[in-house]
Design an enzyme around this catalytic site. Structure first.
Site, PDB file in Angstrom:
ATOM      1  CG  HIS A   1      61.976  46.039  60.862  1.00 16.04           C
ATOM      2  ND1 HIS A   1      62.679  46.381  61.994  1.00 16.04           N
ATOM      3  CD2 HIS A   1      61.591  47.211  60.302  1.00 16.04           C
ATOM      4  CE1 HIS A   1      62.715  47.694  62.116  1.00 16.04           C
ATOM      5  NE2 HIS A   1      62.051  48.230  61.092  1.00 16.04           N
TER       6      HIS A   1
ATOM      7  CG  ASP B   1      64.404  44.090  63.977  1.00 12.26           C
ATOM      8  OD1 ASP B   1      64.746  43.744  62.824  1.00 12.26           O
ATOM      9  OD2 ASP B   1      63.663  45.064  64.212  1.00 12.26           O
TER      10      ASP B   1
ATOM     11  CB  SER C   1      63.494  51.138  60.841  1.00  8.90           C
ATOM     12  OG  SER C   1      62.265  51.196  61.509  1.00  8.90           O
TER      13      SER C   1
END
Length: 391
Positions: free
Chosen positions: A186, A240, A338
């Site tokens: 992402h 992911d 992230s």
């Protein structure tokens, strides 16, 4: 004033960036009469390569200010401010009743110590080819995290996106070879569109990513390609994971070394209750959206059942290829972390077991809710895919 190839009139602005993670350039214009539809815009004057070079050379970042289309009376700049501080101002056009125009630019901060020119990155080869997971420096997102000594986690990479107005911090990543960085899928997608590889740059070996002059052993390098796992679906943590292929091989130094990939069993039950570290530049306890230096936190892995029972949202974002971790006490990875690795010590070496993927959202603080678990992509489930890049 100058005219571009399309006949548009523009002015130029040079900005020395400040020691802040985002710089906002605001320009106010006084207009003598009505403008027709187009209100003007601000954009970078030079291509990505020169902007990055200027940042490291501690030169001002040049912008083009395109003026609104006017009739009879040209607009007049009345104020230019950077992060709310006025750097120049002037009177408006006489009898002007028109509103001003604002443009916003965002880029990482630049150290303005003029007497310290950047030093080239070290090209000293490592003493051994088998150095993964072994930092030279001992280590005596992270909300309520502990500061990180430089070189303690030498695989840590900061990913920046080159936008129309400068450089913008995106995510963290982990170096796994001389040419490959593992991050979250992402992080390299915007909406449902893939971010172009040639708009991404990675900073390696650096502790303070708000100070852009390079020291020995540090490196900034562009991405050549981005490989997102084919099973990835947006808004979930399943698959992911992505690998950035760097445009050139990096030389391992005291401050740039790879992390080892997981080679043990991928059975999650074996590691439930065990703790790992997460290191990143994400939001901290002072609500800074990006910290100058990374922080580390240590959190335990919990069972899939415990994670699912803790909140209904987790059944929509977890899978057999994810795991949850955290103490649910306000500490852990947050916005900006992230792509950071969840690392565990194995036989004296640090090994990559997960990648920060998703956390639940706190409506009150409008940020991550660390009273809940954080979801990680389980990299052990993608061993063959990861090894295919570096074998």
């Amino acid at each position: 004033l100058q005219v571009d190839r399309n006949g548009e009139i523009y002015g130029t602005i040079g900005v020395y960036t400040l020691d802040e993670n985002i710089v906002r350039l605001n320009v106010e214009l006084s207009l003598g009469n009505r403008v027709n539809n187009y209100n003007g815009q601000i954009e970078l004057m030079y291509p990505k390569e020169q902007v990055v070079n200027d940042i490291f050379q501690q030169k001002p970042i040049k912008y083009k200010l395109f003026f609104p289309r006017w009739e009879n009376i040209p607009p007049k700049v009345t104020r230019i401010s950077v992060n709310g501080q006025v750097v120049c101002s002037g009177p408006p056009i006489a009898n002007s009743k028109n509103p001003y125009f604002n443009g916003n630019g965002h880029l990482p901060a630049v150290s303005q110590r003029k007497n310290q020119p950047p030093r080239p990155a070290s090209t000293s080869p490592p003493s051994s080819s088998d150095i993964c997971g072994s930092p030279v420096v001992p280590n005596p997102l992270v909300v309520n995290g502990v500061s990180v000594p430089r070189g303690a986690f030498p695989w840590l990479a900061a990913m920046f996106s080159v936008t129309s107005t400068g450089l913008e911090y995106k995510c963290s990543g982990s170096l796994i070879s001389k040419k490959h960085v593992v991050t979250a899928a992402h992080c390299v997608e915007q909406g449902r569109k893939r971010i172009r590889a040639d708009t991404l740059v990675f900073v390696l070996g650096k502790l303070n990513i708000k100070r852009w002059s390079l020291s020995e052993g540090e490196k900034i390098i562009e991405a050549e390609d981005i490989k997102v796992h084919p099973d990835y679906k947006p808004l979930t943590s399943d698959a992911d994971i992505a690998v950035a292929i760097l445009s050139e091989e990096v030389q391992f130094t005291r401050y740039i070394r790879p992390i080892c990939l997981w080679s043990e069993s991928d059975d999650l039950d074996v590691v439930i209750g065990q703790k790992g570290k997460v290191v990143g530049w994400g939001r901290d306890e002072s609500n800074n959206t990006m910290t100058a230096e990374p922080k580390q936190t240590t959190i335990p892995i919990v069972s899939q059942e415990q994670c699912l029972w803790s909140g209904e949202a987790f059944k929509y974002v977890t899978s057999a290829r994810t795991f949850c971790a955290g103490d649910r006490n306000g500490t852990g990875p947050c916005n900006g972390d992230s792509g950071s690795g969840f690392i565990m010590k194995r036989n004296g070496r640090w090994v990559l077991r997960g990648v920060v993927s998703i956390s639940t959202y706190d409506q009150n603080t409008q940020t991550c809710d660390l009273s809940n678990y954080v979801v990680f992509t389980d990299t052990s489930k993608f061993k063959k895919w990861l090894f295919s890049f570096i074998s």
